[in-house]
Design a protein around this motif. Structure first.
Motif, PDB file in Angstrom:
ATOM      1  N   THR A 985       0.828  -1.206   0.000  1.00  0.00           N
ATOM      2  CA  THR A 985       0.000   0.000   0.000  1.00  0.00           C
ATOM      3  C   THR A 985       0.862   1.255   0.000  1.00  0.00           C
ATOM      4  O   THR A 985       0.607   2.218  -0.725  1.00  0.00           O
ATOM      5  N   SER A 988       2.514   1.881  -3.337  1.00  0.00           N
ATOM      6  CA  SER A 988       1.540   2.429  -4.283  1.00  0.00           C
ATOM      7  C   SER A 988       1.301   3.902  -4.015  1.00  0.00           C
ATOM      8  O   SER A 988       1.247   4.721  -4.940  1.00  0.00           O
ATOM      9  N   LEU A 989       1.201   4.239  -2.709  1.00  0.00           N
ATOM     10  CA  LEU A 989       0.937   5.627  -2.347  1.00  0.00           C
ATOM     11  C   LEU A 989       2.101   6.531  -2.742  1.00  0.00           C
ATOM     12  O   LEU A 989       1.892   7.637  -3.255  1.00  0.00           O
ATOM     13  N   HIS A 992       2.087   7.176  -6.384  1.00  0.00           N
ATOM     14  CA  HIS A 992       1.004   8.109  -6.696  1.00  0.00           C
ATOM     15  C   HIS A 992       1.416   9.542  -6.339  1.00  0.00           C
ATOM     16  O   HIS A 992       1.129  10.487  -7.085  1.00  0.00           O
ATOM     17  N   ILE A 993       2.105   9.682  -5.198  1.00  0.00           N
ATOM     18  CA  ILE A 993       2.575  11.008  -4.785  1.00  0.00           C
ATOM     19  C   ILE A 993       3.547  11.557  -5.821  1.00  0.00           C
ATOM     20  O   ILE A 993       3.506  12.741  -6.185  1.00  0.00           O
ATOM     21  N   ASP A1062      -3.690  -4.972  -4.229  1.00  0.00           N
ATOM     22  CA  ASP A1062      -2.695  -3.947  -3.912  1.00  0.00           C
ATOM     23  C   ASP A1062      -1.518  -4.006  -4.866  1.00  0.00           C
ATOM     24  O   ASP A1062      -0.993  -2.979  -5.288  1.00  0.00           O
ATOM     25  N   SER A1119       3.696   8.417   4.531  1.00  0.00           N
ATOM     26  CA  SER A1119       3.076   7.237   3.944  1.00  0.00           C
ATOM     27  C   SER A1119       3.141   6.047   4.907  1.00  0.00           C
ATOM     28  O   SER A1119       2.178   5.293   5.035  1.00  0.00           O
ATOM     29  N   THR A1122       0.554   5.817   7.735  1.00  0.00           N
ATOM     30  CA  THR A1122      -0.829   5.440   7.412  1.00  0.00           C
ATOM     31  C   THR A1122      -1.092   3.966   7.658  1.00  0.00           C
ATOM     32  O   THR A1122      -2.247   3.551   7.670  1.00  0.00           O
TER      33      THR A1122
END
Length: 1166
Positions: A985, A988-989, A992-993, A1062, A1119, A1122
């Protein structure tokens, strides 16, 4: 391995046949492997007790023909794999050929010839075997390496049968003594005992006999004691143990590894079960005894000795004794102690000739010297060989008369290898400008006392008469016994020394001119090289110059001070390992009073390197050792006083100053100089005798003392009043007397009476006994110094680390053990290069990257499987701040402390730094060297405006590597599924950032491109290949993360559907550009992670990713926060104690693994 065919009469006794064909049989030893039953246990026990080769090679191949009852052993093997290879070779290459023969004898002859040919070919193409070591011994060395997991660098010296007492039960087995370890192995009826002790861990070594342990050897370490008994030759074994322990102590003291003597001559015949190393150590022991007996230089090597008789003209008799021949001397020592001793330097010899034999004088040998003396030896067993050896040495001895400044074309074989090269020697008429030392100086021609000689007062008339009588006695002695080095040394000589050496002869008698004569001009060249250089030693010398006998008029002017400066500076330059130590100035100033500068220098060399070994090094080890010897002698000779003095703690306080300055600092000069005379003739035993006599004379007063100060005052007053009533020198005020004088002056003590009393009461003290006691004390002192160093390091670092004191001490032991192993098993850099005794204890020991990787793998809480080596190498590079490819203990603890005691932010920041490109470490040096908390506070407050730092790194090599590291870290965690979900996760985050960051900054790309490094611009064509937002970046990330998971797969067979989702989301993001990111949008103290695609990466991955992408550490941290599972993982505390315990037992585990793996293989192949 193939072996020379040996005849075997009983093929099936204690062996089990596993394979057979008409010509060969493959057999296994009963008891090897599992399931041997009672027979296997008995056979295994028998092999250990009888030292059978089957313990090393439990497999063999026999050759047999027809109905013959005789078998031939042609091959053996330590594992089934090895013996199977030999068996398959025989089946493939020989079976078909042997079927052609009709005669069984021809078959056997052919097989034996073939095997012998194979062995000869292997010896020719392989490494040359050490023919010096007998086969039985090489077999034992292989056995030792197999049993204890030792590398090939570990050399066996010897092995002996003995019993090891485990509790009250003796275990019969074999003790293996190698250069660095003491090992023991026993296997009795299934009970296996294995023991490994490093010599550097030994604190005490004793040979004793008690009711419980009859004639046993006790080996003590810091943690336990081991007892061994039932030796066939306990004296030989114990002496070898002492030698090896002494070598280990020398490693701890000087950090020098053991080097075998390659020039040792081969024996005339092969000695049974005696290795070359054992012969080397035996030769070293003989050399040490020889040098100690005649007080010769350290490079003197005994060539041989033989029984003989020496004609003594002064006694008109033949004295029975031994002749010793070495590379520079011929020496003689009588069988009866103190009867006669003789030292003849070869450079003094003019004629060596064989005289005619007779019944009265069989096999005589005459040796003549330059000073017209002739020595007659007789009863020589092998006179011709002896004359040949002496002739060989004479041919290699340069003819250098004392005082002649000439140089031979060939260097002197007596030149010590430690001497630095000297420049060409100048003649008397070639004085260079600004020369510090020249033969024209007054101190180069005579001693300071002669230069500053004062008129003798009239009231000293009777003393002058006695002084002249002494001189006459010595002249008569010189006439009868000879003069100089070649003088006959008898009990009469010692008696004259004890009665006092005349002032005019004091500089001549203790001096052996041979070393100075074989190095003409050496002292002068040393002075020229050393003077003017500023070092720690020269600073200490300058500080102590005016403290050296300031009460003596010879050192109240510049001439005496300058001479003292030159001698001390020259010696510090010659021997930097000693340099300069306080107390050397006092002893040297006394030598300069009676000797020339050059003579004083060579006497100082003899004093520091031979007569008082290790006294004047940085830790005064030799003086501490003799302090322990003195305490032991006090306990034996004055037991009542010893107990009381120990309670007061006086012995350790007084003895150090007594020994370091040879009583010169605590006695009036005229008295102490007599002790120095006796010391140069008799050695250290005189100092011990006088020290014991001083305690004995004050016993009653000392027993009534109640504190240390009172005892020190009593001894101080006593020594202040030891006077020399026969001296003709003007009285010299003794500064120490001013501090200890009382209202009532104590009675004077005659120094001659004190010396006489010391010989009467304690004259039985022997030099060899003192050496034995020194060995025992050396173990204690050096290990005590090592413990002190450990405590000092821990105290210095404990405030900067969260580890406990006990944990730091254990870490220090493990760290130092890695360093010591490099002393004898080798490493990328020599141990001497990374050990600097002049540095603080904290920085003395250092390890290289390979050793750090081993420690990191064993101690770090982050276990990353196959990725551990890569991660540890990155950490090593980060900790190595001075870039010398070595780290010290403080840096080592700093790295571990961050992993064990840091919070989540600190641990993540460490991981983040570890995955920065190597080239950027210098760019962000200020960030890396800040403490963890400081970095966090700055990033939170953002008050300091730092220069924006762009770190352009490869996505494949950095970001994906960090993902791989995290996946591998979680592989053995109980919550690994949740952690895998969390890291997927987070990855992936972060992707994306990065994509969002690119979209926000695309409009400012032109402005930023001008500020980015040219390397990004050079990759512009490759960006066109990856212009799409999906494509290569998508496949690259998903493939890399999949690879990371495959390296250390989780226990479960497959992940959940949610995890698959994921993983898909990870690959659904494109890798976007950081090239258009505006600098105004970057926060303070930010390190950007971008990507740079390269040719090598393109070839490996098959596609070129988008080259513009970046994330910051704050984004990584946010990140991770989270995901609860990741937060819990990085906040979890780890216990290093279990890791350290496992690291200590690692060697034992390796041994068990290697043994069991062989069993497993044998079972699997059945």
């Amino acid at each position: 391995m193939w072996i020379t065919p040996e005849e075997v009469l009983m093929a099936n006794a204690l062996w089990v046949s596993e394979r057979a064909n008409p010509y060969f049989i493959l057999q296994r030893r009963k008891g090897h492997g599992r399931g041997g039953g009672i027979t296997g246990l008995l056979v295994g026990t028998l092999d250990v007790v009888l030292d059978s080769s089957a313990r090393v090679a439990p497999y063999r191949i026999l050759h047999q023909t027809g109905e013959s009852q005789i078998f031939w052993n042609i091959a053996c093997g330590s594992s089934r794999k090895e013996i199977t290879e030999h068996w398959e070779w025989l089946e493939t290459n020989l079976l078909q050929t042997l079927s052609i023969f009709d005669n069984d004898d021809d078959i056997t002859t052919f097989v034996k010839g073939k095997i012998q040919g194979i062995i000869a070919e292997e010896n020719k193409s392989g490494k040359p075997q050490e023919d010096e070591d007998p086969g039985k011994f090489r077999e034992a060395e292989l056995k030792m390496r197999k049993l204890f997991g030792m590398p090939e660098e570990e050399k066996l010296v010897n092995y002996y049968p003995c019993s090891y007492w485990k509790g009250r039960v003796p275990r019969q087995g074999w003790i293996y003594l190698s250069i660095n370890h003491l090992c023991f192995y026993s296997f009795l009826l299934g009970k296996e005992v294995s023991l490994v002790v490093q010599w550097t861990d030994v604190t005490q070594l004793d040979k004793n006999a008690t009711l419980v342990f009859p004639e046993s050897v006790r080996v003590s370490t810091r943690d336990t004691e081991h007892f061994f008994s039932m030796f066939l030759n306990i004296n030989e074994t114990f002496k070898l143990m002492e030698q090896l322990a002494n070598i280990a102590m020398r490693q701890l003291l000087d950090n020098e590894s053991f080097a075998a003597d390659r020039s040792l001559p081969k024996p005339c015949k092969t000695l049974k079960n005696v290795s070359a190393l054992k012969r080397d150590l035996d030769a070293r022991a003989k050399n040490e005894r020889y040098r100690a007996l005649f007080r010769l230089t350290q490079d003197e090597r005994l060539d041989g000795h033989t029984d003989c008789t020496l004609w003594t003209p002064f006694a008109k008799m033949h004295v029975v004794g031994q002749m010793f021949v070495s590379n520079n001397y011929i020496c003689f020592a009588s069988r009866e102690e103190d009867l006669c001793q003789l030292i003849i330097p070869l450079r003094e010899v003019t004629i060596v000739e064989k005289a005619d034999s007779s019944s009265v004088l069989p096999s005589p040998l005459s040796i003549s010297t330059k000073n017209k003396m002739t020595f007659l030896f007789a009863n020589l067993k092998d006179r011709d060989f002896l004359v040949q050896r002496i002739s060989d040495f004479l041919q290699r001895t340069p003819d250098r008369p004392c005082g002649l400044n000439t140089q031979s074309e060939n260097p002197s074989p007596s030149t010590p290898p430690s001497l630095p090269p000297s420049p060409p020697v100048l003649g008397l008429g070639e004085m260079p400008q600004n020369q510090h030392y020249s033969p024209s100086l007054p101190t180069a021609k005579k001693g300071l006392l002669q230069i500053y000689q004062q008129d003798v007062p009239e009231e000293l008339g009777p003393k002058v008469t006695r002084e002249k009588m002494k001189e006459e006695s010595w002249n008569i002695h010189f006439f009868e016994f000879g003069r100089g080095v070649c003088m006959y040394r008898t009990s009469k000589t010692r008696e004259l020394v004890l009665n006092g050496i005349p002032e005019s002869l004091r500089g001549e008698l203790p001096f052996d001119a041979n070393e100075m004569a074989t190095h003409p001009g050496y002292y002068g060249s040393l002075v020229e090289q050393a003077m003017g250089k500023c070092t720690l030693a020269t600073e200490e010398i300058e500080r102590d110059l005016h403290r050296s006998m300031p009460e003596h008029h010879a050192f109240q002017n510049e001439m005496g001070i300058a001479a003292l400066r030159r001698v001390l500076t020259a010696y510090a330059y010659k021997n930097p390992s000693i340099g300069y130590c306080q107390a050397m100035n006092i002893v040297t100033s006394v030598l300069l009073l009676y000797c020339t500068e050059e003579e004083a220098f060579w006497l100082l060399v003899a004093l520091c390197e031979r007569m008082l070994p290790d006294y004047y090094n940085t830790r005064v080890v030799g003086a501490l050792v003799d302090q322990g010897v003195f305490e032991e002698l006090t306990r034996e000779c004055l037991p009542l006083l010893y107990e009381h003095m120990q309670d007061l703690g006086v012995i350790s306080t007084i003895s150090l100053s007594w020994f370091l300055t040879l009583f010169l600092s605590v006695m009036p000069f005229d008295s102490a100089v007599l002790l120095v005379d006796c010391f140069f003739y008799e050695g250290i035993k005189v100092i011990f005798q006088v020290a014991l006599a001083v305690l004995h004379a004050n016993m009653d007063q000392l027993l009534s003392c109640s504190d240390e100060g009172e005892a020190m005052t009593i001894l101080g007053r006593y020594l202040d009043n030891v006077v020399n009533k026969q001296t003709v020198s003007p009285p010299i005020p003794h500064l120490h007397a001013l501090l200890t004088s009382g209202n009532i002056p104590p009675p004077e003590i005659d120094i001659f009476e004190l010396i006489k009393a010391s010989y009467e009461k304690f004259g039985s003290l022997r030099a060899d006994v003192i050496e034995q006691m020194r060995f025992k004390q050396r173990l204690k002192v050096i290990q005590s110094l090592e413990d002190t160093a450990k405590r000092s390091v821990v105290r210095a670092i404990m405030t900067e680390s969260a580890f406990t004191i006990e944990e730091l001490e254990e870490l220090y032991v493990l760290f130092k053990a890695k360093h010591i192993i490099s002393c004898y098993w080798g490493a990328s850099s020599s141990a001497a290069e990374r050990h600097d005794p002049s540095l603080p204890y904290l920085e003395q020991y250092r390890i290289d990257c390979g050793q750090f990787v081993q420690l990191f793998s064993a101690l770090a809480p982050w276990s990353c499987g196959l990725h551990t080596n890569t991660l540890s190498s990155r950490l090593f590079r980060l900790l190595d701040q001075n870039k010398d490819s070595l780290i010290n203990f403080k840096e080592f603890v700093t790295g571990l402390s961050g992993m064990y005691h840091g919070d989540m932010t600190e641990k993540l920041k460490l991981l983040y730094k570890l995955h920065l490109p190597p080239g950027m470490f210098t760019v962000i040096e200020t960030l890396l060297t800040r403490p963890w908390k400081e970095c966090n506070s700055v990033s939170r407050k953002r008050k300091t405006k730092l220069k924006h730092i762009f770190v352009i790194i490869q996505l494949q090599e950095q970001f994906i590597e960090m993902c791989k590291t995290l996946y591998n870290m979680f592989s053995e965690d109980p919550m690994e599924q949740e952690l895998y979900h969390g890291i997927a996760t987070v990855a992936s985050l972060l992707l994306h950032i990065g994509e969002v960051g690119k979209k926000f900054t695309n409009n400012g790309s032109k402005k930023t491109e001008a500020q980015l490094p040219s390397a990004v611009d050079a990759l512009q064509p490759e960006r066109e290949d990856s212009s799409g937002e999906g494509g290569s970046g998508q496949s690259l990330v998903s493939k890399a993360l999949a690879e990371a998971q495959l390296e250390t797969p989780p226990p479960t067979a497959a992940g959940s559907d949610e995890e698959a989702k994921d993983d898909t989301s990870v690959s659904s993001y494109s890798v976007v550009s950081a090239g258009s990111l505006q600098c105004e949008d970057i926060a303070d103290d930010t390190v950007l992670i971008g990507c740079m695609s390269g040719d090598a990466v393109d070839r490996r991955q098959g596609s070129a990713p988008d080259a513009d992408w970046s994330i910051t550490f704050e984004q990584v941290l946010a990140s991770f926060l989270t995901e609860t599972s990741l937060v819990d993982y990085f906040e979890k505390k780890h216990d290093i104690q279990s890791k350290m315990t496992a690291c200590k037992s690692l060697r034992a585990v390796e041994r068990q693994t290697s043994t069991s793996s062989d069993h497993d293989f044998s079972l699997n192949t059945h």
